[in-house]
Design a protein around this motif. Structure first.
Motif, short mmCIF file in Angstrom:
data_model
loop_
_atom_site.label_atom_id
_atom_site.label_comp_id
_atom_site.label_asym_id
_atom_site.label_seq_id
_atom_site.Cartn_x
_atom_site.Cartn_y
_atom_site.Cartn_z
N ALA A 135 46.38 -27.47 35.07
CA ALA A 135 47.20 -26.27 34.97
C ALA A 135 47.23 -25.74 33.55
O ALA A 135 47.19 -24.53 33.31
CB ALA A 135 48.62 -26.56 35.46
N GLY A 136 47.29 -26.66 32.58
CA GLY A 136 47.28 -26.24 31.19
C GLY A 136 45.96 -25.60 30.79
O GLY A 136 45.92 -24.57 30.10
N LEU A 137 44.86 -26.20 31.22
CA LEU A 137 43.54 -25.66 30.89
C LEU A 137 43.31 -24.30 31.54
O LEU A 137 42.65 -23.42 30.96
CB LEU A 137 42.46 -26.64 31.34
N LYS A 138 43.86 -24.12 32.73
CA LYS A 138 43.71 -22.86 33.46
C LYS A 138 44.69 -21.81 32.96
O LYS A 138 44.54 -20.62 33.24
CB LYS A 138 43.93 -23.12 34.96
N ASP A 139 45.70 -22.23 32.18
CA ASP A 139 46.73 -21.34 31.65
C ASP A 139 47.42 -20.56 32.76
O ASP A 139 47.51 -19.33 32.73
CB ASP A 139 46.14 -20.38 30.61
N LEU A 140 47.94 -21.29 33.73
CA LEU A 140 48.60 -20.68 34.88
C LEU A 140 50.07 -20.38 34.64
O LEU A 140 50.72 -19.77 35.48
CB LEU A 140 48.47 -21.60 36.10
N GLY A 141 50.60 -20.86 33.52
CA GLY A 141 52.01 -20.66 33.23
C GLY A 141 52.90 -21.74 33.84
O GLY A 141 54.11 -21.77 33.58
N LEU A 142 52.32 -22.64 34.63
CA LEU A 142 53.11 -23.69 35.26
C LEU A 142 53.65 -24.67 34.23
O LEU A 142 54.78 -25.13 34.33
CB LEU A 142 52.27 -24.44 36.30
N ASN A 143 52.83 -25.00 33.25
CA ASN A 143 53.24 -25.97 32.24
C ASN A 143 54.43 -25.45 31.45
O ASN A 143 55.38 -26.19 31.19
CB ASN A 143 52.08 -26.27 31.29
N ALA A 144 54.37 -24.18 31.06
CA ALA A 144 55.47 -23.60 30.28
C ALA A 144 56.76 -23.64 31.08
O ALA A 144 57.84 -23.94 30.54
CB ALA A 144 55.13 -22.17 29.88
#
Length: 232
Positions: A135-144
């Protein structure tokens, strides 16, 4: 970890690998809510293995259903990913942890150690770690979103309890500092990294997780005092 027997090594590999697939069994009479749950569970496993670049047509094939049927339950890939986020990151968070951190009838070290032991049981899994990294590598906003929740529900509480322990001003009197947050991040990241070693680098741990957490919490509490606000 010392070299074990072939059977023991096989058990380790099984423990860090993807979950067994769970294809939908009865395509004709399956209850819609059950079918939706099965799709969501299989999506968790699928994206953990292949990342969020994985195609929904491949997921449908794995489930032994058609892609249009999959989209009847999740109208877009984004909706499916959101369900995965809710299942893995939000759904596995335990509100009891927040009460545990703040329970002053229990020594602070005991509380933090217990919290991180229980938290580690949830996050140090093949699915959780790999989904978070993808999710972080894809920058989906889930991590934030998840890390914002983590700061509000855990980090701020941990800092408040540490200040109380060392007779420092409450965070209501003196706002939490950037350095305090960074110190808690350091402890949290060190525990998260145990999962990275296992499920990203394929490096088995050489000590049991509970012992590692005990040592890290002890070290953390031994050093945090120096960055706390001065006594009023």
């Amino acid at each position: 970890m010392e070299n074990g027997t072939p059977a023991e090594e096989a058990d380790v590999k099984k423990s860090i690998g993807p979950r067994p697939r769970t294809p939908i069994r009865d395509q004709q009479r399956l209850d819609p809510s059950e079918r939706e749950a099965i799709i969501a569970r299989e999506a968790v496993s699928f994206f953990a293995e292949h990342g969020f670049e994985g195609q929904t047509r491949e997921l449908a094939k794995r489930l032994r259903i058609t892609q249009p049927l999959l989209y009847r339950y999740f109208p877009s890939k984004e909706a499916l990913i959101e369900r995965v986020y809710q299942e893995v990151f939000v759904g596995r968070w335990k509100p009891s942890w927040e009460k545990l951190i703040a329970d002053r009838s229990v020594p602070l070290k005991t509380r933090l150690t217990q919290f991180y032991r229980e938290y580690a049981e949830v996050i140090l899994t093949y699915e959780w770690i790999r989904l978070f990294m993808f999710a972080g590598l894809k920058d989906l906003g889930l991590n934030a979103r998840y890390l914002k929740m983590l700061r509000e529900r855990a980090f701020e509480r941990v800092i408040e309890e540490i200040r109380f322990e060392y007779r420092r001003p409450s965070t209501r009197e003196v706002p939490t500092t950037v350095i305090e947050i960074e110190m808690v991040w350091g402890l949290h990241a060190a525990i998260f990294y145990l999962g990275v070693r296992q499920f990203i680098y394929s490096m088995p741990l050489e000590a049991d997780v509970s012992s590692i957490i005990d040592a890290k919490v002890t070290t953390f509490l031994g050093g945090i005092r120096s960055v706390l606000p001065a006594k009023l």
